[in-house]
Motif scaffolding. Sequence first.
Motif, PDB file in Angstrom:
ATOM      1  N   THR A 107      38.607  45.203  40.944  1.00  0.00           N
ATOM      2  CA  THR A 107      39.359  44.514  39.898  1.00  0.00           C
ATOM      3  C   THR A 107      38.481  43.449  39.267  1.00  0.00           C
ATOM      4  O   THR A 107      37.407  43.123  39.788  1.00  0.00           O
ATOM      5  CB  THR A 107      40.635  43.871  40.497  1.00  0.00           C
ATOM      6  N   ASP A 120      40.542  50.969  38.181  1.00  0.00           N
ATOM      7  CA  ASP A 120      41.003  49.585  38.223  1.00  0.00           C
ATOM      8  C   ASP A 120      42.116  49.419  39.249  1.00  0.00           C
ATOM      9  O   ASP A 120      43.112  50.154  39.228  1.00  0.00           O
ATOM     10  CB  ASP A 120      41.506  49.168  36.836  1.00  0.00           C
ATOM     11  N   GLY A 121      41.946  48.467  40.161  1.00  0.00           N
ATOM     12  CA  GLY A 121      42.944  48.191  41.190  1.00  0.00           C
ATOM     13  C   GLY A 121      42.818  49.055  42.426  1.00  0.00           C
ATOM     14  O   GLY A 121      43.590  48.877  43.377  1.00  0.00           O
ATOM     15  N   TRP A 178      43.516  40.588  46.945  1.00  0.00           N
ATOM     16  CA  TRP A 178      42.651  41.522  46.233  1.00  0.00           C
ATOM     17  C   TRP A 178      41.212  41.008  46.192  1.00  0.00           C
ATOM     18  O   TRP A 178      40.286  41.778  46.362  1.00  0.00           O
ATOM     19  CB  TRP A 178      43.170  41.765  44.811  1.00  0.00           C
TER      20      TRP A 178
END
Length: 239
Positions: A107, A120-121, A178
């Motif tokens: 991210t 993404d993620g 994250w």
Amino acid sequence: MDNGSEPGTPAGRGEPDIVGRSKRLWLLPDGRCLVQIIPSLRSFTYHRDEIVERTGPLRLDFYERAAARLADAGVPCAFRERVSADSYVADYCPAPPFEVIVKNRATGSTTRKYPGLFEDGAPLPRPVVKFDYRTDPEDQPIGEDYLRALDLPVEEMRELSLAVNDVLRSWLRPLEVWDFCLIFGRTSDGGLTVISEISQDCMRLRHQDGSPLDKDLFRDGVAGEEIVNQWSRVLDVIT
């Protein structure tokens, strides 16, 4: 967005000795320092830099608890005690122009600077540790050999960063970490200690429902009052 002035000077203090992006610092005679949080939120990528007053105490609420968890786990940390809603006392160690970032998901800069490598993620198979050179207007990735050339303990910083990652992920579960950044200082005996704030301002933290509980709210244009509400949700979950 909630705009206002910087926090007032602590009682009995003159001008700060050091003013940074989000802190004001007064050196104390015992080798410690008084640190006051500036409730600023800034994003170079999204061209935003604003004051959101109530985020300062919320950041310190989180940091105070995080520092206690690190101390319990034996991770050296400069934080000593909170002295007001937005101020605390810490061991003073000069801040180097480098920070360490730990990523558990792809991210932010990972997908922006390296497009196509990861979705993404997406969860990373193992935590990724990287180093950035802290410079305005935007921090820049730096090769580890440059740090070794400056005689910095790269492997020790990596190991301590992963230890902090383990502590935060365990403590904050079911919230999901994250990524986050750390700054290490050197103590008088040459050891490493975490001197940076640990809060929603310097990490990506997600609720069980996937919603952000961090500065991504600001990056996404969310109003100041809602940022305060969402950051307050974190304190309802953690101890």
